[in-house]
Design a protein around this motif. Structure first.
Motif, PDB file in Angstrom:
ATOM      1  N   SER A   9      32.505  21.072   4.339  1.00  0.00           N
ATOM      2  CA  SER A   9      31.411  20.716   5.245  1.00  0.00           C
ATOM      3  C   SER A   9      30.243  20.402   3.525  1.00  0.00           C
ATOM      4  N   VAL A  10      30.490  21.223   2.296  1.00  0.00           N
ATOM      5  CA  VAL A  10      29.901  20.917   1.021  1.00  0.00           C
ATOM      6  C   VAL A  10      29.757  19.616   0.592  1.00  0.00           C
ATOM      7  N   ASN A  11      31.469  19.058   0.642  1.00  0.00           N
ATOM      8  CA  ASN A  11      31.688  17.581   0.198  1.00  0.00           C
ATOM      9  C   ASN A  11      31.042  16.909   1.153  1.00  0.00           C
ATOM     10  N   MET A  12      31.139  17.357   2.382  1.00  0.00           N
ATOM     11  CA  MET A  12      30.372  16.123   4.108  1.00  0.00           C
ATOM     12  C   MET A  12      29.155  15.992   3.261  1.00  0.00           C
ATOM     13  N   GLY A  13      28.247  17.181   3.252  1.00  0.00           N
ATOM     14  CA  GLY A  13      26.644  17.242   2.420  1.00  0.00           C
ATOM     15  C   GLY A  13      26.841  16.063   1.795  1.00  0.00           C
ATOM     16  N   LEU A  14      27.057  16.170   0.799  1.00  0.00           N
ATOM     17  CA  LEU A  14      27.011  15.646  -0.835  1.00  0.00           C
ATOM     18  C   LEU A  14      27.649  14.032  -0.118  1.00  0.00           C
ATOM     19  N   LEU A  15      27.865  13.789   0.097  1.00  0.00           N
ATOM     20  CA  LEU A  15      28.566  12.151   1.003  1.00  0.00           C
ATOM     21  C   LEU A  15      27.318  11.802   1.664  1.00  0.00           C
ATOM     22  N   VAL A  16      27.264  12.548   2.469  1.00  0.00           N
ATOM     23  CA  VAL A  16      25.706  12.082   2.765  1.00  0.00           C
ATOM     24  C   VAL A  16      24.817  12.152   3.120  1.00  0.00           C
ATOM     25  N   LEU A  17      24.584  12.991   1.995  1.00  0.00           N
ATOM     26  CA  LEU A  17      23.380  12.451   0.886  1.00  0.00           C
ATOM     27  C   LEU A  17      23.296  12.035   0.149  1.00  0.00           C
ATOM     28  N   ARG A  18      24.561  11.578  -1.087  1.00  0.00           N
ATOM     29  CA  ARG A  18      24.577  10.317  -1.700  1.00  0.00           C
ATOM     30  C   ARG A  18      24.578   8.919  -0.905  1.00  0.00           C
ATOM     31  N   VAL A  19      24.981   8.524   0.465  1.00  0.00           N
ATOM     32  CA  VAL A  19      24.583   8.043   0.818  1.00  0.00           C
ATOM     33  C   VAL A  19      23.885   7.552   1.220  1.00  0.00           C
ATOM     34  N   PHE A  20      23.194   8.217   2.190  1.00  0.00           N
ATOM     35  CA  PHE A  20      21.866   7.851   2.521  1.00  0.00           C
ATOM     36  C   PHE A  20      20.956   7.400   2.440  1.00  0.00           C
ATOM     37  N   SER A  21      20.586   8.851   0.684  1.00  0.00           N
ATOM     38  CA  SER A  21      19.723   8.873  -0.640  1.00  0.00           C
ATOM     39  C   SER A  21      19.711   7.248  -1.096  1.00  0.00           C
ATOM     40  N   GLY A  22      20.854   6.741  -1.939  1.00  0.00           N
ATOM     41  CA  GLY A  22      21.114   5.598  -1.904  1.00  0.00           C
ATOM     42  C   GLY A  22      20.958   4.457  -1.126  1.00  0.00           C
ATOM     43  N   SER A  23      21.702   5.107  -0.412  1.00  0.00           N
ATOM     44  CA  SER A  23      20.795   3.789   0.991  1.00  0.00           C
ATOM     45  C   SER A  23      19.457   3.374   0.716  1.00  0.00           C
ATOM     46  N   PHE A  24      18.881   3.805   1.603  1.00  0.00           N
ATOM     47  CA  PHE A  24      17.783   3.849   1.990  1.00  0.00           C
ATOM     48  C   PHE A  24      16.685   3.490  -0.050  1.00  0.00           C
ATOM     49  N   MET A  25      17.256   3.741  -0.829  1.00  0.00           N
ATOM     50  CA  MET A  25      17.285   3.961  -2.370  1.00  0.00           C
ATOM     51  C   MET A  25      16.803   2.333  -2.329  1.00  0.00           C
ATOM     52  N   LEU A  26      18.464   1.591  -1.791  1.00  0.00           N
ATOM     53  CA  LEU A  26      18.956   0.503  -2.749  1.00  0.00           C
ATOM     54  C   LEU A  26      18.543  -0.265  -1.538  1.00  0.00           C
ATOM     55  N   PHE A  27      18.359  -0.841   0.075  1.00  0.00           N
ATOM     56  CA  PHE A  27      17.778  -1.573   1.119  1.00  0.00           C
ATOM     57  C   PHE A  27      16.607  -1.198   0.925  1.00  0.00           C
ATOM     58  N   ALA A  28      15.200  -0.501   0.811  1.00  0.00           N
ATOM     59  CA  ALA A  28      13.929  -0.510   0.963  1.00  0.00           C
ATOM     60  C   ALA A  28      13.510  -1.040  -0.526  1.00  0.00           C
TER      61      ALA A  28
END
Length: 132
Positions: A9-28
């Protein structure tokens, strides 16, 4: 079993955090800056006094290139440093005289990327594959 579930769950949480925060920053932020590169290159704000061109290159590099690295989980701890700096400059210098609502998102990004600096990318990342 408990150790496995907690670790996953910790590793899945880090994956979600990375992918979403990185994607929001990238595309916005990153992709729009890259797309309007020629128009904004020489007129970008210069909050640190290094020239608008250097400021713009740093912002595009952080928000576009480093965001991609964060999404992939590649060199994550290094990649978040320019993102943290960019977001702190945006919140504390560029928007220093603006209302809280203008500073809030940059600070949320800064906290998110600071968290990734301390935790690393997690097991579901290219960092983990390279460093194992």
């Amino acid at each position: 079993m408990k150790k496995f579930l907690l670790g996953s769950s910790v590793n899945m949480g880090l994956l979600v955090l990375r992918v979403f925060s990185g994607s929001f920053m990238l595309f916005a932020h990153g992709y729009p800056k890259l797309k309007s590169f020629n128009e904004r290159f020489s007129t970008f704000s210069d909050p640190l006094g290094v020239g608008s061109e250097i400021s713009y290159l740093f912002a595009v590099g952080a928000e576009f290139l480093c965001s991609i690295l964060v999404i992939l989980g590649l060199f994550t701890r290094v990649a978040v440093i320019p993102l943290i700096i960019t977001m702190l400059v945006a919140a504390l210098i560029v928007h220093a005289d603006d209302p809280w609502s203008k500073q809030e998102f940059a600070l949320l990004y800064a906290v998110t990327f600071t968290t990734l600096f301390f935790t690393g990318a997690g097991k579901f990342s290219m960092d983990h594959q390279v460093l194992k």
